[in-house]
Design an enzyme around this catalytic site. Structure first.
Site, PDB file in Angstrom:
ATOM      1  N   GLU A 102       0.827  -1.196   0.000  1.00 23.40           N
ATOM      2  CA  GLU A 102       0.000   0.000   0.000  1.00 23.40           C
ATOM      3  C   GLU A 102       0.866   1.252   0.000  1.00 23.40           C
ATOM      4  O   GLU A 102       1.939   1.271   0.583  1.00 23.40           O
ATOM      5  CB  GLU A 102      -0.909  -0.026   1.222  1.00 23.40           C
ATOM      6  CG  GLU A 102      -1.814  -1.226   1.130  1.00 23.40           C
ATOM      7  CD  GLU A 102      -2.827  -1.297   2.232  1.00 23.40           C
ATOM      8  OE1 GLU A 102      -2.535  -0.832   3.339  1.00 23.40           O
ATOM      9  OE2 GLU A 102      -3.907  -1.818   1.959  1.00 23.40           O
ATOM     10  N   CYS A 140       3.351   8.405   1.302  1.00 20.24           N
ATOM     11  CA  CYS A 140       3.898   7.441   2.258  1.00 20.24           C
ATOM     12  C   CYS A 140       4.107   6.120   1.526  1.00 20.24           C
ATOM     13  O   CYS A 140       3.162   5.547   0.994  1.00 20.24           O
ATOM     14  CB  CYS A 140       2.921   7.287   3.428  1.00 20.24           C
ATOM     15  SG  CYS A 140       3.423   6.030   4.615  1.00 20.24           S
ATOM     16  N   CYS A 190       5.678  -7.126   7.241  1.00 20.12           N
ATOM     17  CA  CYS A 190       6.732  -6.653   8.149  1.00 20.12           C
ATOM     18  C   CYS A 190       7.084  -7.763   9.130  1.00 20.12           C
ATOM     19  O   CYS A 190       6.226  -8.538   9.530  1.00 20.12           O
ATOM     20  CB  CYS A 190       6.263  -5.419   8.922  1.00 20.12           C
ATOM     21  SG  CYS A 190       7.603  -4.600   9.830  1.00 20.12           S
ATOM     22  N   CYS A 250       5.447  -5.351  15.944  1.00 17.75           N
ATOM     23  CA  CYS A 250       4.955  -4.405  16.945  1.00 17.75           C
ATOM     24  C   CYS A 250       3.498  -4.756  17.270  1.00 17.75           C
ATOM     25  O   CYS A 250       2.688  -4.977  16.377  1.00 17.75           O
ATOM     26  CB  CYS A 250       5.059  -2.975  16.420  1.00 17.75           C
ATOM     27  SG  CYS A 250       6.742  -2.491  16.012  1.00 17.75           S
ATOM     28  N   CYS A 262       0.412  -2.748  15.710  1.00 20.69           N
ATOM     29  CA  CYS A 262       0.415  -2.424  14.276  1.00 20.69           C
ATOM     30  C   CYS A 262      -0.220  -3.532  13.449  1.00 20.69           C
ATOM     31  O   CYS A 262       0.097  -4.713  13.613  1.00 20.69           O
ATOM     32  CB  CYS A 262       1.865  -2.193  13.818  1.00 20.69           C
ATOM     33  SG  CYS A 262       1.997  -1.817  12.060  1.00 20.69           S
ATOM     34  N   GLY A 272       6.351  -2.305   6.282  1.00 28.26           N
ATOM     35  CA  GLY A 272       7.711  -2.822   6.317  1.00 28.26           C
ATOM     36  C   GLY A 272       8.661  -1.980   7.130  1.00 28.26           C
ATOM     37  O   GLY A 272       8.333  -0.869   7.565  1.00 28.26           O
ATOM     38  N   GLU A 273       9.835  -2.546   7.375  1.00 27.54           N
ATOM     39  CA  GLU A 273      10.888  -1.866   8.118  1.00 27.54           C
ATOM     40  C   GLU A 273      12.007  -1.542   7.122  1.00 27.54           C
ATOM     41  O   GLU A 273      12.743  -2.426   6.704  1.00 27.54           O
ATOM     42  CB  GLU A 273      11.376  -2.781   9.253  1.00 27.54           C
ATOM     43  CG  GLU A 273      12.646  -2.346   9.941  1.00 27.54           C
ATOM     44  CD  GLU A 273      12.670  -0.883  10.377  1.00 27.54           C
ATOM     45  OE1 GLU A 273      11.698  -0.403  10.987  1.00 27.54           O
ATOM     46  OE2 GLU A 273      13.681  -0.205  10.079  1.00 27.54           O
ATOM     47  N   SER A 284      11.538   6.240   8.548  1.00 24.99           N
ATOM     48  CA  SER A 284      11.294   5.887   9.941  1.00 24.99           C
ATOM     49  C   SER A 284      11.726   4.449  10.193  1.00 24.99           C
ATOM     50  O   SER A 284      11.421   3.555   9.412  1.00 24.99           O
ATOM     51  CB  SER A 284       9.795   6.038  10.249  1.00 24.99           C
ATOM     52  OG  SER A 284       9.531   5.624  11.578  1.00 24.99           O
ATOM     53  N   SER A 324      10.943   5.212  15.794  1.00 21.69           N
ATOM     54  CA  SER A 324       9.712   4.875  16.512  1.00 21.69           C
ATOM     55  C   SER A 324      10.074   4.472  17.936  1.00 21.69           C
ATOM     56  O   SER A 324      10.556   3.370  18.167  1.00 21.69           O
ATOM     57  CB  SER A 324       8.974   3.738  15.805  1.00 21.69           C
ATOM     58  OG  SER A 324       8.582   4.163  14.522  1.00 21.69           O
ATOM     59  N   ASN A 368      -4.188   4.375  16.154  1.00 20.08           N
ATOM     60  CA  ASN A 368      -5.215   4.125  15.147  1.00 20.08           C
ATOM     61  C   ASN A 368      -5.683   2.688  15.350  1.00 20.08           C
ATOM     62  O   ASN A 368      -4.876   1.771  15.259  1.00 20.08           O
ATOM     63  CB  ASN A 368      -4.635   4.309  13.745  1.00 20.08           C
ATOM     64  CG  ASN A 368      -4.250   5.762  13.492  1.00 20.08           C
ATOM     65  OD1 ASN A 368      -5.038   6.676  13.723  1.00 20.08           O
ATOM     66  ND2 ASN A 368      -3.018   5.994  13.050  1.00 20.08           N
ATOM     67  N   CYS A 420      -1.409   5.574  10.055  1.00 20.14           N
ATOM     68  CA  CYS A 420      -0.230   4.865  10.579  1.00 20.14           C
ATOM     69  C   CYS A 420      -0.639   3.553  11.226  1.00 20.14           C
ATOM     70  O   CYS A 420      -1.546   3.512  12.045  1.00 20.14           O
ATOM     71  CB  CYS A 420       0.452   5.678  11.691  1.00 20.14           C
ATOM     72  SG  CYS A 420       1.071   7.249  11.177  1.00 20.14           S
TER      73      CYS A 420
END
Ligand code: SAH
Length: 389
Positions: free
Chosen positions: A88, A136, A143, A147, A150, A194-195, A224, A247, A323, A366
């Protein structure tokens, strides 16, 4: 060809037995004109197009498979690749909270002055409408960081994106929105799925291409990381690099390990040491993101701990109230708690901003990117449309 550097294009042109100036024509067709098929590159002779087609060399643009439009104007794109995987990409008109792409109000004015002096804006275009749009982008399919708050984590990691797939997201959105940097000022955040620092080589190659070929300014890009410490040191050495966001999300190791399992490997002490060692450029800050989870990490005590952790760093904090999403066992704190947290940090001298959620109704905010093919309820807020044929 998306993902190729100038040198790669030059090799190609040599192999094809074409004159050197074709190199620039190819690079511009791919990254500036954002043409999606070799046949449509009008600057090239037919024999070069045939040669490229015979060699099965394609441009490789991602397909826009779906577009979800939020009531706040945010658009979530579902981008498909040739192997059937998708990610996305989010378009936020007028920025991601009145900022320079990284959550900072500070810094934006300086940019404004510089760019007005250059006078790049075409006449007749309202400054406000394109002044701060942000894209973004994703760096991996899914990922691996896990976390707990998320939604992307629920996918696991399917694969890394190539540099071309990362840049391709930007090209596809710019084309769809009919905007062109540097005339249209676009901010980029590597904050999607993803990271980025676990796909470091492709991420940094993409960033370089975006600066050198697509014309997006370094100072308008922010990456980030959840805190992959060795890569922060590597990133610090790059000649061309976006700004850095980290983060943080917790005020002590116990809490952070609970929320972000990677903290077992790279603890706060190491993370903050890397941040302290990070070489900042003029007017540059490190941004720390902090997702506020009701009753978990949002107390005044947590805020005071954060202030101690960040003491002495040239940084600012972006607060993001959670969120929500299905399968996420945390609650969004109320506004008062968010403001209290902000005030505690500000009183400690840390510039702190509350990030306004964008596109929550379409799962575009986010931590909500999960390739959901429907929008969040309540349904009437959404408007899903098919890709342009
Ligand atoms: N993997 C990188 C890039 C993703 S950025 C990183 O972790 O930094 C996405 C940002 O959204 C991160 O700061 C993350 O902490 C935050 N985030 C994740 N889930 C969220 C949620 N449910 N609500 C609000 N913010 C969230």
């Amino acid at each position: 060809m998306l993902g190729m550097t100038r040198d790669d294009f030059a090799d190609l042109v040599r192999q094809a037995g074409e004159p050197g100036y074709r190199t620039k024509q190819l690079a511009e067709a791919v990254y500036r004109q954002r043409i999606e098929s070799v046949e449509e590159i009008s600057t090239l002779p037919q024999r070069l197009k045939n040669w490229l087609t015979e060699k099965q060399i394609k441009i490789g643009s991602p397909r826009i498979e779906k577009k979800f439009i939020s009531s706040d104007g945010t658009i979530r794109y579902l981008m498909g690749f040739d192997d059937g995987q998708s990610v996305e990409t989010v378009w936020m008109p007028e920025g991601d909270g009145g900022e320079a792409g990284d959550g900072s109000q500070a810094g934006d004015e300086a940019l404004e002055i510089q760019e007005t002096a250059v006078g790049a804006r075409p006449p007749g275009r309202a400054k406000s409408s394109f002044g701060r749009s942000t894209i973004c982008i994703s760096s991996q399919v899914g990922c691996a960081v896990d976390c707990q708050f998320c939604l992307t984590a629920l996918l696991g990691v399917k694969r890394n994106l190539t540099a071309g797939e990362i840049v391709g997201q930007v090209c596809a959105v710019l084309k769809d929105q009919n905007v062109s940097p540097p005339n249209d000022r676009i901010n980029l955040v590597f904050m999607g799925m993803g990271e980025p620092f676990l796909n470091y080589d492709n991420f940094i190659k993409a960033a370089r291409l975006l600066v050198q070929e697509a014309g997006i300014a370094e100072r308008r890009m922010t990456v980030s990381t959840a805190g992959v410490v060795p890569r922060i040191y590597e990133f610090a050495q790059e000649a061309i690099r976006p700004k850095l966001a980290i983060s943080l999300n917790a005020s002590n190791d116990d809490l952070r390990t609970r929320l972000m399992p990677l903290n077992k490997k790279w603890r706060l002490e190491n993370l903050l040491a890397a941040a302290k060692d990070f070489p900042l450029r003029t007017r540059e800050w490190i941004t720390f993101e902090y997702v506020l989870l009701g009753g978990v990490n949002d107390t005044p005590q947590n805020a005071r701990e954060v202030a101690v952790l960040l003491r002495g760093l040239r940084c600012k904090v972006n607060l993001i109230a959670l969120n929500p999403g299905p399968g996420i066992d945390f609650t969004t704190p109320n506004e008062k708690r968010v403001v209290n947290f902000q005030n505690t940090l500000r009183e400690a001298g840390i510039p702190t901003f509350v990030r306004r959620p964008r596109g929550r109704d379409i799962y575009a905010a986010c931590g909500q990117l999960k390739r959901t093919v429907e929008a969040a309820s309540p349904a009437p807020l959404l408007q899903a449309i098919s890709p342009v044929e």
